[in-house]
Design a protein around this motif. Structure first.
Motif: not given
Length: 566
Positions: A507-509, A511, A521, A524, A556, A560, A565-566
């Motif tokens: 995803d954009t985080n 993950h 969770e 990354y 990124r 993060l 933050q994510a």
């Protein structure tokens, strides 16, 4: 397409079982069957065999194109960070970095406004290239953040005067070009201060800066598997020392970032997910990493979801001898150790014919278009033919990206100069790859092609070139150049396989996601281990897109993970 569907299906399911990879991966602990043979099960490591424990906050696995920016970003954002890699010292990252709206790019566009990029048009082209098998939000994320990432990298590498970042601007101005190309590439190069220092590189510059920010590295350390807590959050990893083979537990409660690359050297995985590229592949001396899909498999074992089909970056810049055809296993790689079967000239769109001596496509298409057209021909192999006036004709052809052989319009140097071609040709002629002859009849014989058909094709091609119109395949007139200056050159050509670019969807985080799109969770991913952005092949008319994606997402991911933050 049926073949692609079968390949994708066989990679995602096994032996009639309709479960997806992620469903299988989630159920591995229950002992369920049906996983692809290349995936297997996560290794079981006895606690007694884990003889070392390391505590950090953020762990980055793989310290090259995606990992180095991740390490730096995590350290800059205040985390205690450790980077591990199985190699003995830092490797050089990819050096064509694609971005939109970097300061260097925008400054160049002030001088050359005709090359400005419409961001929305660019994003649509990438989606179109993937036939929609992409996450638009990931493409938008690259488009929105890549310029700032290149600015950040520029400040880092130029901090001490040893490197300078170059924007590879300048595109063919001809309005009749069939395919739109985008001026997105950036490359760091050494300055005169270190021009002769063979131990200094882009990778060394990034590593030294990471250490200046407090990051640590551990080399000769191979990744084995991830570790999760009772809530399925990834909290660390098991690794192994390459030298004495002892196991290491690395605790990383803030996050683990996988940047291990793709699976190009995992032949079982390659055959399952993209067999067409195996048919086109010609072995060349190894450059860069040795990706075997370890990071991809580890993410699948904890529940990740794989892209639906294989994808790769392939260059039509490898050649084989007149007695050989493309495909793994039929070239004498030992005798090619000097790089004689690299064929950097291969993208230049001169006459290209199949092994029956017939022209079969517009030679001016992107790298993968040419190779995919070749797959449809006998033995998945074709022949490049050019003449002795290639120096001036290449100037007129005015190629783009990393295959360009003249400086860009803004003065930035090309990856390879036209002056280097003569020496490369001679080395390949001596090794038996490129053939040279005074007549087309003789050249066809030397290449084991049907003489009558080859000569007829060449004459017809020249007739169209003299007339200024390709009435067969509509190649641009400024690239439709007659081959009439002997001696003539020819070589059998296939794919130089650079990297796989399908992976575990994120995803954009950053993950990896499960089948229901819920994030895993604590984990990354970036680079060629991650998916969601490419399908089947690579949109090479965006110079450095894959590298730019990898570095932008690595930066990124580090931020993060460090900040939570994510």
């Amino acid at each position: 397409m049926a073949a692609l569907g079968v390949a994708a299906s066989s990679a995602l399911t096994g032996c009639g079982n309709s479960q997806t990879v992620s469903e299988n991966a989630a159920n591995l602990s229950a002992g369920e069957s049906g996983t692809p043979s290349w995936l297997g099960q996560a290794p079981v490591i006895n606690e007694a065999d884990i003889t070392e424990t390391i505590d950090t906050e953020v762990l980055v696995i793989g310290c090259r194109t995606g990992g180095l920016p991740a390490v730096i970003s995590a350290a800059e954002n205040g985390a205690k960070v450790l980077g591990i890699d199985r190699v003995a010292k830092v490797s050089n990252p990819r050096e064509d970095i694609g971005s939109i709206d970097s300061k260097l790019q925008l400054a160049s566009f002030d001088e050359f406004p005709q090359f400005r990029i419409d961001k929305m048009e660019a994003m649509e082209d990438i989606v179109r290239y993937a036939n929609g098998f992409a996450r638009y939000d990931l493409i938008k994320l690259w488009a929105d953040e890549s310029g700032a990432c290149v600015d950040w990298l520029t400040d880092i590498v130029e901090r001490d005067g040893r490197m300078v970042m170059r924007f590879e601007g300048g595109l063919p101005p001809e309005s009749e070009a069939r395919d739109k190309a985008y001026a997105t590439g950036h490359s760091p190069e050494k300055t005169e201060l270190v021009a002769d220092d063979k131990d200094f590189s882009f990778g060394v510059s990034l590593k030294e800066y990471a250490e200046e920010q407090g990051a640590e590295f551990r080399w000769s350390t191979e990744f084995i598997k991830l570790e999760q807590d009772e809530n399925d959050r990834v909290v660390g990893a098991i690794a192994r020392d390459v030298n004495d083979r002892h196991y290491i537990r690395i605790n990383a409660p803030k996050g683990v970032i996988i940047a291990t690359g793709g699976y190009g050297n995992n032949l079982e995985m390659m055959q399952a997910r993209q067999p067409w590229n195996q048919d086109l592949r010609i072995p060349v001396p190894a450059r860069g990493g040795n990706p075997t899909g370890d990071g991809i498999k580890a993410a699948l074992w904890v529940g990740g979801k794989m892209d639906p089909m294989g994808a790769a970056v392939t260059f039509n810049r490898a050649c084989c001898r007149p007695t050989e055809t493309a495909g793994m296993g039929n070239q004498d790689t030992a005798s090619n150790a000097n790089g004689a079967n690299w064929f950097w000239f291969g993208e230049q769109p001169f006459l290209k014919i199949n092994l029956n001596g017939k022209r079969f496509c517009n030679e001016s298409g992107p790298y993968d278009y040419m190779l995919h057209s070749a797959w449809m021909q006998p033995h998945h192999t074709y022949v490049d033919i050019w003449d002795s006036d290639y120096v001036e004709k290449v100037r007129q052809i005015n190629e783009v990206g990393c295959c360009r052989l003249y400086p860009f319009d803004n003065g930035a140097p090309s990856n390879m100069p036209i002056q280097a071609m003569e020496g490369m040709f001679e080395k390949s002629i001596e090794a038996g790859f490129i053939q040279r002859a005074d007549t087309m009849e003789e050249l066809a014989e030397m290449l084991n092609l049907p003489v009558e058909e080859t000569v007829a094709t060449w004459k017809h091609y020249n007739e169209m070139a003299y007339a200024g119109k390709d009435t067969d395949y509509n190649k641009e007139s400024y690239r439709m150049l007659p081959l009439d200056q002997p001696p003539y050159y020819g070589v059998r050509t296939g794919a130089w396989f650079l990297a796989t670019i399908d992976g575990v969807i994120i995803d954009t985080n950053m993950h990896p996601v499960r089948e229901d799109d819920s994030p895993i969770e604590g984990l990354y991913m970036t680079g060629d281990a991650s998916g969601g952005m490419f399908a089947v092949s690579y949109p090479n008319l965006f110079t450095g897109l894959a590298c730019g994606r990898t570095m932008t997402f690595g930066r990124r991911a580090g931020m993060l993970a460090a900040t939570g933050q994510a």
